[in-house]
Scaffold this active site. Structure first.
Site, PDB file in Angstrom:
ATOM      1  N   ALA A  53     -23.700 -43.519 -46.149  1.00  0.00           N
ATOM      2  CA  ALA A  53     -24.496 -44.680 -45.737  1.00  0.00           C
ATOM      3  C   ALA A  53     -23.656 -45.655 -44.918  1.00  0.00           C
ATOM      4  O   ALA A  53     -24.073 -46.104 -43.844  1.00  0.00           O
ATOM      5  CB  ALA A  53     -25.074 -45.380 -46.968  1.00  0.00           C
ATOM      6  N   GLU A  72     -13.599 -50.607 -47.698  1.00  0.00           N
ATOM      7  CA  GLU A  72     -13.652 -49.632 -48.797  1.00  0.00           C
ATOM      8  C   GLU A  72     -12.639 -50.080 -49.846  1.00  0.00           C
ATOM      9  O   GLU A  72     -11.480 -50.303 -49.522  1.00  0.00           O
ATOM     10  CB  GLU A  72     -13.302 -48.239 -48.259  1.00  0.00           C
ATOM     11  CG  GLU A  72     -12.985 -47.191 -49.305  1.00  0.00           C
ATOM     12  CD  GLU A  72     -14.117 -46.977 -50.297  1.00  0.00           C
ATOM     13  OE1 GLU A  72     -15.248 -46.722 -49.844  1.00  0.00           O
ATOM     14  OE2 GLU A  72     -13.882 -47.109 -51.510  1.00  0.00           O
ATOM     15  N   ASN A  80     -18.185 -41.221 -53.157  1.00  0.00           N
ATOM     16  CA  ASN A  80     -18.700 -39.968 -53.716  1.00  0.00           C
ATOM     17  C   ASN A  80     -19.049 -38.958 -52.625  1.00  0.00           C
ATOM     18  O   ASN A  80     -19.078 -37.761 -52.875  1.00  0.00           O
ATOM     19  CB  ASN A  80     -19.955 -40.236 -54.556  1.00  0.00           C
ATOM     20  CG  ASN A  80     -19.611 -40.695 -55.963  1.00  0.00           C
ATOM     21  OD1 ASN A  80     -18.587 -40.308 -56.510  1.00  0.00           O
ATOM     22  ND2 ASN A  80     -20.456 -41.527 -56.532  1.00  0.00           N
ATOM     23  N   GLY A  85     -21.402 -32.109 -52.526  1.00  0.00           N
ATOM     24  CA  GLY A  85     -21.489 -30.672 -52.251  1.00  0.00           C
ATOM     25  C   GLY A  85     -21.943 -30.284 -50.857  1.00  0.00           C
ATOM     26  O   GLY A  85     -22.026 -29.098 -50.545  1.00  0.00           O
ATOM     27  N   ARG A 341     -33.275 -31.262 -62.363  1.00  0.00           N
ATOM     28  CA  ARG A 341     -32.113 -31.675 -63.157  1.00  0.00           C
ATOM     29  C   ARG A 341     -32.504 -32.377 -64.459  1.00  0.00           C
ATOM     30  O   ARG A 341     -31.900 -32.181 -65.501  1.00  0.00           O
ATOM     31  CB  ARG A 341     -31.236 -32.615 -62.320  1.00  0.00           C
ATOM     32  CG  ARG A 341     -30.562 -31.909 -61.169  1.00  0.00           C
ATOM     33  CD  ARG A 341     -29.982 -32.909 -60.192  1.00  0.00           C
ATOM     34  NE  ARG A 341     -29.312 -32.222 -59.085  1.00  0.00           N
ATOM     35  CZ  ARG A 341     -28.783 -32.861 -58.046  1.00  0.00           C
ATOM     36  NH1 ARG A 341     -28.868 -34.172 -57.953  1.00  0.00           N
ATOM     37  NH2 ARG A 341     -28.185 -32.182 -57.089  1.00  0.00           N
ATOM     38  N   ILE A 498     -28.036 -37.059 -49.375  1.00  0.00           N
ATOM     39  CA  ILE A 498     -27.421 -37.191 -48.042  1.00  0.00           C
ATOM     40  C   ILE A 498     -28.420 -37.766 -47.028  1.00  0.00           C
ATOM     41  O   ILE A 498     -28.107 -38.737 -46.335  1.00  0.00           O
ATOM     42  CB  ILE A 498     -26.822 -35.848 -47.557  1.00  0.00           C
ATOM     43  CG1 ILE A 498     -25.667 -35.428 -48.467  1.00  0.00           C
ATOM     44  CG2 ILE A 498     -26.330 -35.962 -46.116  1.00  0.00           C
ATOM     45  CD1 ILE A 498     -24.945 -34.160 -48.023  1.00  0.00           C
TER      46      ILE A 498
END
Lengths: 512, 206, 154
Positions: A53, A72, A80, A85, A341, A498
């Site tokens: 983002a 940051e 993350n 993945g 999930r 994403i």
């Protein structure tokens, strides 16, 4: 994370109480008044966070000609996103066209709402669906590369998922960081922590207070409260501030406040910096909190190692897809191994119960032959996945009734042949006929770990943060990605984070 | 009597000259990797050496020989003795021992005992006095000099760990992997470099 | 008789050692200065400081001095600040060079991993005056603990 014991947590509670007591004397100072502030640096836009983002926002705003500073708090850029993945769902994508897959915004919404229990804010979802192909283009412009073929992930009714060529979100983050670095109007600062907002008389956010040369303390119980490192700087953000600071899975205090049923010492797949101080500051400002107590579990982890580890990839690719998950006490299956999930995690916790009866994920050599050899080699070498010559040996190792297990396997193999799982509804027609009968057999103990905070701030379709006080956007304040909430409702499907991060990062950059 | 002495002297000088010449050419011919590799276990070392400026990878293609760095140059007797001793010891390991048991990666920790500073300084002698190298290099080379002769003496190879053999640890890993999990990967790499360096006498495994 | 002579010899050696010990301790207190900084700052490196701020084994072997790294930070070790990667790279060259040294590790090469490329700061993992850590272990605990593709962080 594992070293947070209950006793430590009492200390943590005391600490927070201390903070509240401290805060009372300065109540009302949730934001710094611009009057009397002497700015150390001036930019058009300040972006807080450096994941998908933050990077999309930074690049989009900078390409409009704005001077952007991305901060940051960790030493490592990418949050993350850099350990993610690399699965990216794109609606109406070029690869879908090439593979002849029919997709639509409506179909995407339908899939998302089903997993999200209709709690999703569809206004946000529609933006993601409509703009995900643009976000894909942005990443490709920066140099991201993707695997040839689309993946078909659980909960999606059709294949729509791109996978980065490195099978990691870093395959997007690294090219974007490289791209941003080359823009002359972009400044990237790591080890820089956001402390406070600066507002003008009208309540518009016009800057931030930060600390440079801040070093996150991995050993601190509550880094945000304890860590005083770094030098305070006042930064002007002429056009506004974009929050892209992610979720709060690693914030023991905040997640316990939201959902006390989550064990304090519970492990997560998130990076250590995934805490909630930016969300809390935005809430102080009056941002609307949404569905903060919905915290998603990832069902693929192992209790025998920390974090995501080696077992997760093995389970995602091999055991859940081509195998079964059984209760050690009964030797029986108890769930659709490819359900979403939330459904899987709830079923697993039901089995785990109070006596830590971790279920066993099982597959055979045929499943292992289907996946990248590296994943199996690492999982085996770690010792979290074990190899057995026979199902009897496997049953004995996990103290399972062998006869029951063999019966379960036989029944499952029947479902694969029939292409229909009459017991739990696993979509076995998609497992390419892989049964559990080719030795050796593989087993691993399973446990869900905290993966994604569904809740957060509420934004409109321009990525502006909505205020509880005015019910309108807070001027000069935007947010994107994990820091937001309510978009995916009760449970987010895989590969949908994403596009959320990238699209709203882009939208924030466009609208600021 | 005088004549006898003269003849003896002449023969003596003659023998001496021939012996010197033989020694000279002998030493010369037995100084590069093509000779050394006959007995010494050094395929990965040769490969890493050929990748390095010291092995001819530089623009000029100039190269140092094995013995330039790996034998002492301060004293000819010491030179010959070390050369002979190394030859016998390693030759016998080659013939009668099990060279595959040697942990070369671990051996790198003792590099100061088989890389000799006077060899380096033969070419880089001006390094210690020059003002043209970077400030940092000058600072550290002065540090080197200040420790010389003390019990804390350091050597060129103490800091310049890869000098002479570019990416030594990588190449050693291709031959004897440090990590079990990389075995297959390393095998591929090994056959790649064996292909590439065949003409240096690097054998391809059957 | 022989046994007795030997005992006397050992006793003599031991007593000599004990008399010399205080001397060696004292000699540990030397004034350290980098050669090109003579006339400027110097740091008196007492035994106490040496114990408080021990050097890494490889750096100690090279007898590196405080001011080699903490250049221009005064002469009080208590007030020294942590150095950033620029200082490390003065000797170690570039991040690309460091990455090349472990190139055989491939994708998980800590200095050029698929996650971070060459972007990490040295002190994410490497510490000089205390034990280093391994950041990768946050997610790859077992792989690190079993030295599957990396040794202990130096």
């Amino acid at each position: 994370m594992a070293d947070i014991t209950r006793r430590n947590f009492v200390k943590l509670g005391a600490l927070s109480a201390g903070m509240v007591a401290l805060g009372e004397s300065s109540l009302g100072a949730s934001v710094l008044d611009q009057k009397g502030v002497k700015y150390d640096q001036e930019y058009d836009v300040v972006v807080i966070g450096s994941g998908f983002a933050g990077l999309a926002a930074t690049i989009t705003a900078a390409e409009k000609g704005l001077k952007v500073c991305m901060i940051e708090k960790m030493g490592r850029f990418g949050g993350n996103s850099i350990i993610n993945g690399g699965l990216f769902a794109v609606v109406n994508s070029p690869k879908q066209k090439a593979e002849g897959v029919q997709d639509s915004i409506e179909l995407y919404l339908k899939d998302m709402l089903k997993a999200g229990l209709n709690m999703n804010h569809t206004d946000n979802l529609k933006v993601i669906a409509a703009r995900s192909a643009d976000a894909l283009k942005l990443t490709e412009k920066c140099g991201a590369k993707y695997y040839e073929k689309l993946s078909h992930l659980g909960g999606h009714s059709i294949p729509r998922t791109y996978l980065t060529s490195t099978a990691s979100g870093a395959g997007i983050v690294q090219p974007m960081l490289g791209y941003a670095e080359k823009l002359s109007n972009v400044t990237l600062k790591n080890r820089t922590k956001f402390d406070d907002f600066i507002a003008d008389d009208s309540g518009r956010i016009v800057g931030v207070v930060i600390r440079e040369n801040y070093k996150f303390d991995m050993k601190a119980l509550d880094d945000h409260a304890e860590n005083k490192t770094g030098e305070t700087k006042y930064i002007k953000a002429r056009k506004g501030v974009i929050l892209a600071s992610g979720g709060f899975c690693r914030d023991t205090f905040l997640r316990n406040m939201q959902d006390p049923s989550i064990p304090l010492e519970c492990d997560t797949t998130n990076q250590p910096g995934a805490t909630g101080e930016v969300i809390m500051k935005a809430l102080e400002l009056g941002a609307v909190p949404v569905q903060m107590s919905w915290i998603q579990w990832g069902p693929w982890a192992s209790p025998d190692e920390k974090g995501f580890g080696t077992a997760s990839n093995f389970n995602i690719n091999a055991t859940f897809r081509y195998g079964i998950t059984v209760d050690t006490k009964t030797g029986k299956r108890f769930m659709n191994e490819l359900a979403d999930r939330r459904v899987r995690s709830l079923a697993m916790f039901n089995v785990i119960g109070q006596d830590q009866n971790y279920p066993i994920n099982i597959c055979d050599q045929a499943a292992v032959d289907k996946i990248i050899p590296d994943l199996t080699a690492k999982a085996l070498a770690s010792g979290v996945v074990k190899k057995f010559n026979t199902l009897d040996e496997l049953a004995a190792a996990y103290k399972m009734p062998a006869a029951e297990l063999k019966k379960t396997v036989e029944a499952y193999n029947g479902y694969v042949t029939a292409k229909k799982d009459t017991e739990f509804g696993k979509p076995v027609h998609g497992v390419e006929g892989v049964q559990i009968n080719k030795p050796p057999f593989y087993g691993t103990r399973g446990v869900p770990k905290l993966h994604y905070t569904m809740g957060g701030l509420k934004i409109n379709d321009k990525a502006q943060i909505i205020s509880t006080k005015t019910k309108k956007p807070i001027p000069g304040l935007f947010s994107a990605g994990g820091v937001n909430g309510g978009i995916h409702g009760a449970s987010r499907l895989g590969s949908c984070s994403i596009p959320d991060c990238l699209v709203f990062g882009m939208v924030a950059g466009e609208n600021i | 009597m005088k004549l006898k002495l003269f003849i003896f002297l002449s023969i003596g000088i003659g023998i001496g000259l021939i012996f010197s010449l033989v020694t000279y050419y002998g030493l010369h011919k037995t100084s590069d990797q093509k000779f050394c590799v006959i007995c010494h276990e050094m395929d990965p070392m040769v490969v890493a050496y050929r990748e390095d400026v010291h092995g001819g990878a530089g623009k000029l293609g100039a190269s140092a020989k094995c013995v330039d760095c790996h034998l002492p140059h301060d004293n000819i007797l010491k030179y010959i003795y070390t050369k002979a001793r190394n030859g016998v010891v390693e030759g016998s390991i080659h013939l009668f021992g099990d060279p595959s048991k040697i942990d070369w990666i671990e051996k790198r920790a003792h590099r100061e005992s088989f890389v000799f500073d006077d060899g380096c300084l033969e070419c880089h002698g001006n390094l210690l006095s020059t003002q043209t190298s970077s400030k940092q290099a000058q600072k550290m080379h002065k540090h080197y000099q200040s420790l010389k002769g003390t019990d804390k003496e350091i050597h060129c190879a103490s800091c310049h760990i890869d000098a002479g053999h570019q990416n030594m640890r990588n190449t050693l890993n291709y031959y004897t992997p440090e990590f079990e999990i990389m075995k297959e990967q390393m095998k591929e790499k090994k056959s790649e470099i064996q292909e590439k360096y065949q003409h240096y006498g690097i054998q391809k495994e059957k | 008789m022989k046994q007795r002579a030997q005992n006397i010899f050992v006793a003599l050696c031991l007593s000599l050692c004990f008399t010399l010990l205080p001397l060696t301790l004292k000699s540990g207190e030397v004034t350290s200065s980098s050669p090109d900084l003579k006339g400027r700052e110097t740091v008196t490196m007492t035994q106490e400081f040496k114990e408080k701020y021990p050097l890494k084994r490889v750096h100690a072997k090279l007898s590196l001095e405080c001011l080699f790294c903490h250049d221009g930070q005064g002469n009080n070790p208590e007030a020294f600040k942590a150095v950033r990667e620029k200082t490390c790279l003065e000797c170690h060259g570039s991040k690309e060079k460091i990455a090349q040294r472990l190139d055989f590790i491939g994708k998980p090469n800590p200095h050029n991993s698929i996650h971070d490329g060459t972007r990490l700061s040295c002190d994410e993992c490497h510490y000089e005056h205390k034990a280093s850590i391994n950041m990768c272990a946050e997610c790859h605990e077992k792989e690190i603990a079993t030295n599957m593709w990396m040794r202990k962080t130096p």
